[in-house]
Design a protein around this motif. Sequence first.
Motif, short mmCIF file in Angstrom:
data_model
loop_
_atom_site.label_atom_id
_atom_site.label_comp_id
_atom_site.label_asym_id
_atom_site.label_seq_id
_atom_site.Cartn_x
_atom_site.Cartn_y
_atom_site.Cartn_z
N GLU A 94 15.55 3.31 -15.53
CA GLU A 94 15.50 4.18 -14.36
C GLU A 94 15.15 3.31 -13.15
O GLU A 94 14.27 2.45 -13.23
N ILE A 95 15.84 3.54 -12.03
CA ILE A 95 15.59 2.77 -10.82
C ILE A 95 14.89 3.65 -9.79
O ILE A 95 15.36 4.75 -9.48
N LYS A 96 13.78 3.17 -9.27
CA LYS A 96 13.04 3.87 -8.22
C LYS A 96 13.04 2.99 -6.98
O LYS A 96 12.74 1.80 -7.05
N PHE A 97 13.38 3.57 -5.82
CA PHE A 97 13.43 2.81 -4.58
C PHE A 97 12.15 3.04 -3.78
O PHE A 97 11.77 4.19 -3.54
N GLN A 98 11.51 1.94 -3.40
CA GLN A 98 10.24 2.02 -2.70
C GLN A 98 10.32 1.30 -1.34
O GLN A 98 10.32 0.07 -1.29
N PRO A 99 10.40 2.05 -0.23
CA PRO A 99 10.37 1.41 1.09
C PRO A 99 9.03 0.68 1.27
O PRO A 99 7.97 1.21 0.93
N ILE A 100 9.09 -0.54 1.78
CA ILE A 100 7.89 -1.36 1.94
C ILE A 100 7.88 -2.01 3.33
O ILE A 100 8.89 -2.03 4.03
N ASP A 101 6.72 -2.52 3.70
CA ASP A 101 6.61 -3.36 4.88
C ASP A 101 7.27 -4.69 4.52
O ASP A 101 6.77 -5.43 3.68
N TRP A 102 8.39 -5.01 5.17
CA TRP A 102 9.18 -6.18 4.79
C TRP A 102 8.40 -7.48 4.94
O TRP A 102 8.68 -8.47 4.26
N THR A 103 7.41 -7.49 5.81
CA THR A 103 6.62 -8.71 5.99
C THR A 103 5.72 -8.96 4.79
O THR A 103 5.19 -10.07 4.63
N MET A 104 5.54 -7.94 3.94
CA MET A 104 4.65 -8.05 2.78
C MET A 104 5.41 -8.04 1.46
O MET A 104 4.82 -7.85 0.40
N LYS A 105 6.70 -8.27 1.50
CA LYS A 105 7.54 -8.09 0.31
C LYS A 105 7.12 -8.94 -0.89
O LYS A 105 7.05 -8.45 -2.02
N GLU A 106 6.83 -10.23 -0.65
CA GLU A 106 6.44 -11.09 -1.77
C GLU A 106 5.07 -10.70 -2.32
O GLU A 106 4.84 -10.77 -3.53
N THR A 107 4.17 -10.27 -1.44
CA THR A 107 2.85 -9.80 -1.88
C THR A 107 2.98 -8.54 -2.73
O THR A 107 2.30 -8.39 -3.76
N GLU A 108 3.85 -7.63 -2.31
CA GLU A 108 4.09 -6.40 -3.07
C GLU A 108 4.63 -6.72 -4.47
O GLU A 108 4.26 -6.08 -5.46
N LEU A 109 5.50 -7.71 -4.54
CA LEU A 109 6.08 -8.11 -5.83
C LEU A 109 5.01 -8.74 -6.71
O LEU A 109 4.87 -8.39 -7.88
N ASP A 110 4.26 -9.67 -6.16
CA ASP A 110 3.26 -10.40 -6.92
C ASP A 110 2.15 -9.48 -7.43
O ASP A 110 1.60 -9.69 -8.53
N SER A 111 1.81 -8.45 -6.65
CA SER A 111 0.74 -7.54 -7.05
C SER A 111 1.19 -6.51 -8.08
O SER A 111 0.37 -5.80 -8.65
N GLY A 112 2.52 -6.43 -8.30
CA GLY A 112 3.03 -5.47 -9.28
C GLY A 112 3.37 -4.12 -8.71
O GLY A 112 3.75 -3.20 -9.44
N ASN A 113 3.26 -3.95 -7.40
CA ASN A 113 3.61 -2.67 -6.78
C ASN A 113 5.11 -2.41 -6.81
O ASN A 113 5.55 -1.26 -6.79
N ILE A 114 5.89 -3.48 -6.81
CA ILE A 114 7.34 -3.38 -6.97
C ILE A 114 7.77 -4.40 -8.02
O ILE A 114 7.02 -5.33 -8.35
#
Length: 271
Positions: free
Chosen positions: A79-99
């Motif tokens: 299942e794919i879920k789309f999560q709008p994020i602050d683009w300046t924080m994209k790598e941080t969001e990935l590393d933290s497991g939020n995306i």
Amino acid sequence: MKTKKMLKGVMIGLVVAAALWMVGCSNSSRSEGSTLDKEVLVVGMDDAFAPMGFKDQDGNITGFDVDLAKALGEKLNKEIKFQPIDWTMKETELDSGNIDLIWNGYTITEERKEKVTFSAPYLKNRQVIVTLSNSELNSKADLSGKKVGAQDQSSAVSAMEKDDELYETFDGGKAITFEDNNQALMDLQAGRIDAVVADEILVRYYIELKGEDKYKILEDDFGDEEYGVGMRKGDDKMVEAFNEAFKTMSQEGKLKEVSEKWFGEDITIIK
């Protein structure tokens, strides 16, 4: 008195140990296993980056990358879920497991390779210069002393910074950055800035919607690049499965189908 101090010391030690244990568990839960083991994959995106991923008039998330992600989910039985994020924080969001995936016109750069593992590139792009049609700007050199806009933390900014001799001559000594490209292009239309540097794919789509007679794209640009999908460092299992699924989708004609829907032709580069 001594006993109280000893008890206080023991209590502090227990609190510190518990905190360290919790941090260890947190890091372990994020690092163990693979994203591929999850039933739901969260795609982090800039929801104002048409035509790659954006909200339509009804508020629904749509776009080229959105359609590709949905097709990939079917291929991987996820299942794919789309999560709008602050683009300046994209790598941080990935590393933290939020995306779980950064997927929205995400340019492959050497700097980003230090933070994420990229999929195989699937689309080519350029960082183009767009101005109003009546502008006197006709080349990169003409940007000297001008107000040049771009999306904050975008590959457009990185591309301009590489041409540091020109970049430092911009009005203010650097680009004027915005939360997203739409805001930059709106300021261009209002005459508050002189030019915008952005992804050619986005710019041409925007111009087609707003009126091709209102804008011009200069022949000079800030370089070619490729789009990829960002995944967590070290997750080889996910990267391998992703690339294999993408290759199969290409061979089955799915990438061509989605590309023709959004661009009128097949501009994908995975074969």
